[in-house]
Design an enzyme around this catalytic site. Structure first.
Site, PDB file in Angstrom:
ATOM      1  N   LYS A 114      -7.640  17.860 -19.138  1.00 52.61           N
ATOM      2  CA  LYS A 114      -6.932  17.352 -17.967  1.00 52.61           C
ATOM      3  C   LYS A 114      -7.800  16.428 -17.126  1.00 52.61           C
ATOM      4  O   LYS A 114      -7.298  15.490 -16.508  1.00 52.61           O
ATOM      5  CB  LYS A 114      -6.418  18.511 -17.104  1.00 52.61           C
ATOM      6  CG  LYS A 114      -5.220  19.215 -17.704  1.00 52.61           C
ATOM      7  CD  LYS A 114      -4.467  20.017 -16.670  1.00 52.61           C
ATOM      8  CE  LYS A 114      -3.236  20.649 -17.277  1.00 52.61           C
ATOM      9  NZ  LYS A 114      -2.583  21.592 -16.374  1.00 52.61           N
ATOM     10  N   LYS A 198       0.532  18.225 -28.196  1.00 47.12           N
ATOM     11  CA  LYS A 198       1.397  19.250 -27.612  1.00 47.12           C
ATOM     12  C   LYS A 198       2.584  18.614 -26.874  1.00 47.12           C
ATOM     13  O   LYS A 198       2.408  17.586 -26.223  1.00 47.12           O
ATOM     14  CB  LYS A 198       0.530  20.032 -26.614  1.00 47.12           C
ATOM     15  CG  LYS A 198       1.043  21.358 -26.190  1.00 47.12           C
ATOM     16  CD  LYS A 198       0.022  22.058 -25.318  1.00 47.12           C
ATOM     17  CE  LYS A 198       0.006  21.484 -23.910  1.00 47.12           C
ATOM     18  NZ  LYS A 198      -0.682  22.321 -22.920  1.00 47.12           N
ATOM     19  N   LYS A 201       4.888  18.146 -20.247  1.00 44.98           N
ATOM     20  CA  LYS A 201       5.637  17.612 -19.110  1.00 44.98           C
ATOM     21  C   LYS A 201       5.132  16.244 -18.699  1.00 44.98           C
ATOM     22  O   LYS A 201       5.864  15.442 -18.147  1.00 44.98           O
ATOM     23  CB  LYS A 201       5.402  18.510 -17.888  1.00 44.98           C
ATOM     24  CG  LYS A 201       5.918  19.899 -17.997  1.00 44.98           C
ATOM     25  CD  LYS A 201       5.332  20.730 -16.859  1.00 44.98           C
ATOM     26  CE  LYS A 201       5.954  22.098 -16.836  1.00 44.98           C
ATOM     27  NZ  LYS A 201       5.374  22.961 -15.801  1.00 44.98           N
TER      28      LYS A 201
END
Ligand code: AMP
Ligand code: TRP
Length: 333
Positions: A114, A198, A201
């Site tokens: 992230k 993956k 969102k």
């Protein structure tokens, strides 16, 4: 044995098929077993570890509650609440951050992913995020945590923190080390555009995921455009290992129908993708559009959703306040 279940979902919008198959579907099954005590938390404190628009955040908190209920969680049987309204979470996170070690957090792969290349610019919250997650879990003497595969490392950290606290303060079993509950097959649903990434969102392209608010036409279009390869469908499971997109789509099909992977492969062996995609689209429409319709209906009942959170917060407050009181005594405050 009675299980104490706790899990959290970030209110960051775009809840998708990965969230559903990796986590929420499991929440519903656990909630249906009257032996279990379930707590499902909308983790808004976790959401602000990256920038959020305040107005959108407020809507997304309600949408997450609506998604829980539309998916089949019964608010009468489970506690549903939002993390920021129960102050014990922030407080316990601070205390546990004095127990957790830098070396442990430095190993967290989600932070590395992230934060990206420029780690210096990541928020401190993003770094200490797993400590807050440990606080969430440990405050409720949780025995089992249903999550997707990507959260496994955070749960191991939670267990390490619990054990170190118990050792440091010589309080055997004060914090209970929770067990992860991760789906055995398809614990990780991948992007429809890239079978090695993956489903997420935050992925820019909406075509990469099936959102739980998608309508029939969107599902049809997304599966039509989903990446495949040039071969017909395989005859053995083994072949799937070298065909990530095919593996993901067959995995989604198996998860939704409840068929084993073997049976799904057998059913479509040597067929072409257009036939398989038709069946996949149909099962997605059958399973997802009722949820999507219910979410939309619930979103127009703001007071009802807010009431669920208020009631849930009251219950969570009682349990967590008691644990915090004991933590104070142990630490010497
Ligand atoms: P988040 O949206 O990051 O708060 O995730 C909520 C839950 O969904 C967590 O238990 C995640 O592990 C799970 N989850 C998120 N994305 C996926 C995915 N692509 N496949 C399986 N589980 C997922
Ligand atoms: N970190 C989890 C995720 O992104 C969300 C989460 C926060 C959570 N606190 C939790 C999950 C406690 C399980 C238990 O998916």
């Amino acid at each position: 044995m009675k299980k104490k279940i706790f899990s959290g979902v970030q209110p960051t919008g775009n809840l998708h098929l990965g969230n559903y198959l990796g986590a929420i579907k499991n929440f519903v099954e656990l909630n249906n077993d009257d032996e279990n005590k379930c707590i499902f938390c909308v983790v808004d404190l976790h959401a602000i570890t990256v920038n959020q628009d305040p107005k959108e955040l407020k809507n997304n908190i309600r949408e997450t509650v609506a998604t829980f209920i539309a998916s089949g969680i019964d608010p009468q049987k489970s506690i549903i609440f939002n993390q920021s309204k129960v102050s014990a979470h922030s407080e316990a996170a601070w205390i546990l951050s004095c127990v957790a070690r830098m070396g442990w957090l430095n190993r967290m792969t989600q932070f590395k992913e992230k934060a990206g290349k420029d780690k210096e610019k990541a928020s401190i919250g993003l770094y200490s995020y797993p400590v807050l997650m440990a606080a969430d879990i440990l405050l409720y003497d949780t025995t089992h945590v249903p999550v997707g595969d990507d959260q496994k490392q955070h749960l191991e950290l939670c267990r390490d923190i619990a054990q170190k606290f118990n050792n440091d303060f010589k309080t055997d079993n004060f914090f209970i080390s929770p067990e992860p509950l991760i789906q055995k097959e398809f614990s990780r649903i991948m992007s429809l555009k890239d079978g090695t990434k993956k489903m997420s969102k935050s992925e820019l392209s909406d075509l990469s995921r099936i959102n739980l608010t998608d309508e029939k036409e969107q599902i049809i279009n997304k599966i039509k455009k989903a990446k495949t390869d040039a071969l017909p469908l395989p005859t053995t499971i083994k072949e799937l290992d070298s065909r990530p997109e095919t593996k993901n789509l067959i995995g989604i099909y198996s998860s939704l129908t409840g068929l084993t992977l073997e049976k799904s492969v057998e059913k479509f062996a040597e067929k072409n993708f257009s036939e398989f995609k038709e069946s996949l689209t149909q099962i997605l429409i059958d399973k997802i559009t009722p949820i999507s319709n219910e979410i939309k209906k619930l979103l127009s009942e703001k007071n009802y959703l807010d009431e669920i959170l208020t009631e849930g917060c009251k219950k969570a407050e009682i349990i967590s306040a008691e644990k915090i009181k004991k933590i104070h005594e142990i630490v010497g405050f």
